[in-house]
Design an enzyme around this catalytic site. Sequence first.
Site, PDB file in Angstrom:
ATOM      1  N   GLY A 106       0.783  -1.222   0.000  1.00  0.00           N
ATOM      2  CA  GLY A 106       0.000   0.000   0.000  1.00  0.00           C
ATOM      3  C   GLY A 106       0.818   1.275   0.000  1.00  0.00           C
ATOM      4  O   GLY A 106       0.259   2.368   0.074  1.00  0.00           O
ATOM      5  N   ARG A 152       4.056 -10.683  -7.175  1.00  0.00           N
ATOM      6  CA  ARG A 152       4.063  -9.529  -8.065  1.00  0.00           C
ATOM      7  C   ARG A 152       3.033  -8.526  -7.547  1.00  0.00           C
ATOM      8  O   ARG A 152       2.301  -8.796  -6.602  1.00  0.00           O
ATOM      9  CB  ARG A 152       3.735  -9.978  -9.486  1.00  0.00           C
ATOM     10  CG  ARG A 152       4.768 -10.944 -10.066  1.00  0.00           C
ATOM     11  CD  ARG A 152       4.587 -11.109 -11.549  1.00  0.00           C
ATOM     12  NE  ARG A 152       5.474 -12.127 -12.095  1.00  0.00           N
ATOM     13  CZ  ARG A 152       6.739 -11.928 -12.433  1.00  0.00           C
ATOM     14  NH1 ARG A 152       7.269 -10.734 -12.251  1.00  0.00           N
ATOM     15  NH2 ARG A 152       7.479 -12.900 -12.925  1.00  0.00           N
ATOM     16  N   ALA A 153       2.993  -7.360  -8.183  1.00  0.00           N
ATOM     17  CA  ALA A 153       2.099  -6.300  -7.731  1.00  0.00           C
ATOM     18  C   ALA A 153       0.646  -6.766  -7.733  1.00  0.00           C
ATOM     19  O   ALA A 153       0.212  -7.479  -8.632  1.00  0.00           O
ATOM     20  CB  ALA A 153       2.246  -5.086  -8.640  1.00  0.00           C
ATOM     21  N   THR A 168      -2.265  -4.333  -6.257  1.00  0.00           N
ATOM     22  CA  THR A 168      -2.875  -3.060  -6.638  1.00  0.00           C
ATOM     23  C   THR A 168      -1.822  -1.968  -6.786  1.00  0.00           C
ATOM     24  O   THR A 168      -2.167  -0.813  -6.996  1.00  0.00           O
ATOM     25  CB  THR A 168      -3.915  -2.636  -5.583  1.00  0.00           C
ATOM     26  OG1 THR A 168      -3.264  -2.548  -4.303  1.00  0.00           O
ATOM     27  CG2 THR A 168      -5.032  -3.653  -5.497  1.00  0.00           C
ATOM     28  N   SER A 169      -0.546  -2.298  -6.676  1.00  0.00           N
ATOM     29  CA  SER A 169       0.528  -1.316  -6.717  1.00  0.00           C
ATOM     30  C   SER A 169       1.232  -1.326  -8.069  1.00  0.00           C
ATOM     31  O   SER A 169       1.030  -2.234  -8.877  1.00  0.00           O
ATOM     32  CB  SER A 169       1.539  -1.611  -5.607  1.00  0.00           C
ATOM     33  OG  SER A 169       2.235  -2.810  -5.899  1.00  0.00           O
ATOM     34  N   THR A 211       7.999  -6.703  -5.110  1.00  0.00           N
ATOM     35  CA  THR A 211       9.424  -7.040  -5.022  1.00  0.00           C
ATOM     36  C   THR A 211       9.848  -7.935  -6.182  1.00  0.00           C
ATOM     37  O   THR A 211      10.931  -7.751  -6.758  1.00  0.00           O
ATOM     38  CB  THR A 211       9.717  -7.727  -3.678  1.00  0.00           C
ATOM     39  OG1 THR A 211       9.480  -6.799  -2.617  1.00  0.00           O
ATOM     40  CG2 THR A 211      11.167  -8.189  -3.606  1.00  0.00           C
ATOM     41  N   ASP A 222      -7.949  -5.247  -1.448  1.00  0.00           N
ATOM     42  CA  ASP A 222      -7.089  -6.203  -0.743  1.00  0.00           C
ATOM     43  C   ASP A 222      -7.645  -6.357   0.674  1.00  0.00           C
ATOM     44  O   ASP A 222      -7.110  -5.804   1.631  1.00  0.00           O
ATOM     45  CB  ASP A 222      -5.651  -5.683  -0.714  1.00  0.00           C
ATOM     46  CG  ASP A 222      -4.646  -6.750  -0.305  1.00  0.00           C
ATOM     47  OD1 ASP A 222      -5.044  -7.928  -0.189  1.00  0.00           O
ATOM     48  OD2 ASP A 222      -3.464  -6.411  -0.099  1.00  0.00           O
ATOM     49  N   SER A 225      -2.989 -14.372   2.912  1.00  0.00           N
ATOM     50  CA  SER A 225      -2.025 -14.326   1.811  1.00  0.00           C
ATOM     51  C   SER A 225      -0.601 -14.314   2.340  1.00  0.00           C
ATOM     52  O   SER A 225       0.246 -15.117   1.928  1.00  0.00           O
ATOM     53  CB  SER A 225      -2.282 -13.082   0.962  1.00  0.00           C
ATOM     54  OG  SER A 225      -1.257 -12.883   0.006  1.00  0.00           O
ATOM     55  N   LYS A 261      -2.487   1.719   2.720  1.00  0.00           N
ATOM     56  CA  LYS A 261      -3.477   0.647   2.872  1.00  0.00           C
ATOM     57  C   LYS A 261      -4.059   0.659   4.282  1.00  0.00           C
ATOM     58  O   LYS A 261      -5.258   0.442   4.487  1.00  0.00           O
ATOM     59  CB  LYS A 261      -2.828  -0.698   2.564  1.00  0.00           C
ATOM     60  CG  LYS A 261      -3.789  -1.870   2.558  1.00  0.00           C
ATOM     61  CD  LYS A 261      -3.064  -3.164   2.194  1.00  0.00           C
ATOM     62  CE  LYS A 261      -2.539  -3.138   0.786  1.00  0.00           C
ATOM     63  NZ  LYS A 261      -1.904  -4.418   0.386  1.00  0.00           N
TER      64      LYS A 261
END
Length: 504
Positions: free
Chosen positions: A181, A208-209, A211-212, A216, A269, A277, A301
């Site tokens: 977030g 992986r992303a 909502t961003s 990493t 999310d 998660s 977030k």
Amino acid sequence: MDDRHEQSGAILRTKRIGLHTQREPIVVMRSDCPVCRSEGLAPRSQVLLKADGREVAAILFQGADELLAPNEIGLSEAAWELLGGIEHERVRISHLPPVESMGSVRGRIFGGSLGQTDLARIVEDVVAGRYSDVQLSAFITAGTAVPFDDEETFALTAAMAGAGDRLDWEFDVIDKHSVGGLPGNRTTPIVVAIAAAAGLRIPKTSSRAITSPAGTADAMETVTKVDLDLDTIRKVVEAEGGCLAWGGALRLSPADDIFIGVERQLDIDPEGQLIASVLSKKIAAGAKRLVLDIPVGPTAKVRSQAAGHDLAKRMTGIAARFGVAAHCLLSDGRQPVGRSVGPALEMMDVLAVLRGESDAPADLRDRALTLAAAVLELGGAVGRGRGNERARQLLDDGSALRRFESICRAQGGFREPKVARLHRIVTASGSGTVQAVDNRKIARLAKFAGAPDSPSAGLRLHARLGDSVNRGDPLFTLHAETAAELNYALDYAASAGDAITLSK
């Protein structure tokens, strides 16, 4: 599937039609196909495909008659891969039997609760590919409007962790994770490098992303290979003490990657899903100790300190039930971390910190050192209160950089991240002091510019909280690979209000 459906359905020949649908299997049949009429199949019907021992649940669409021969069925790339990728293979098609676990989802939507058996069956069906994206959206939404309680979250975590492979280690391992977030918060590569250089074992698998504009794994993929199998991860960790791999290449909590794909499209999310998660992946990866970063800010977030403390309490409590010692740190989430947002740009910031460059972003360095200190202390590499000193030493003397480069070489080699083809500076329309930075608008700007799908896309910030800005000064620079994406981001910047607010 039920045995009574084993021999049902009609036979058609497969044809690869090059349709990309992210992860959802799609099939196409002729509008005049006699199989559609005889089986009562209509557009958006859920169908079951069987070929050479493989089963795939898919969504049916109908196309122009000239697209396919009368005896052919067109397969999207996802369906093609799941069926084994053989042209003109005989495939049996029939109605998809009812997914019984959807009854539990509907019950949750109407105010019921989900028990361990309910969630185990839902996750089993999700991993087996029996849920369409519409049904996945219903499940995710069911846990968003009325959030999952602790028992539901614990049960979902257990179901997700148990649905795939597990990593077992002959030594203790530790992990670090951010709840996300916050754009640019790319501390993980620095923390992993410091921890591994200190002698800890830290097998870091990242998503992986969602909502961003970058996760990493997205950022690391700009410098090295991240889609590692379990054997390679073991070898890298045993040799270098740590790894930085994409969890989606593994079967560690495979339901999580499916949920993430839908959450990304919904741009939500939910907290129960977030906890499940994070913890399911860490449990499956074999971690017994975990440091969690929870950024808190008005456009992060997690919006308030109280909400951050509540999330930390839930995280640590549920983790403890799985034998995982979790330590949560609440951090400043009022603005992006570092100077960049987007996979390649964020990795440039990471490398600047690791290389000790004079213009490296100080806030990214300080945040990484704080988290690395917690990892070193929780992992037993140093005594309580000595983590920051040791982390700083390993960063400043180059040990962390050397270990990071060794990890990259072990994963497949190192390369410098690429710079985007197009750039455009957005300037201040007035003068004042930077009063607020909207993380969500900054993230959207980077995504509209093409991140993370275009790894070099994103933006570089020039103004931060408290900075004095004059009219015409640069606020940020947009980076894009195509003129269309650059203009899309510029249109959003002009119409969505200030991503960076100046005092009057």
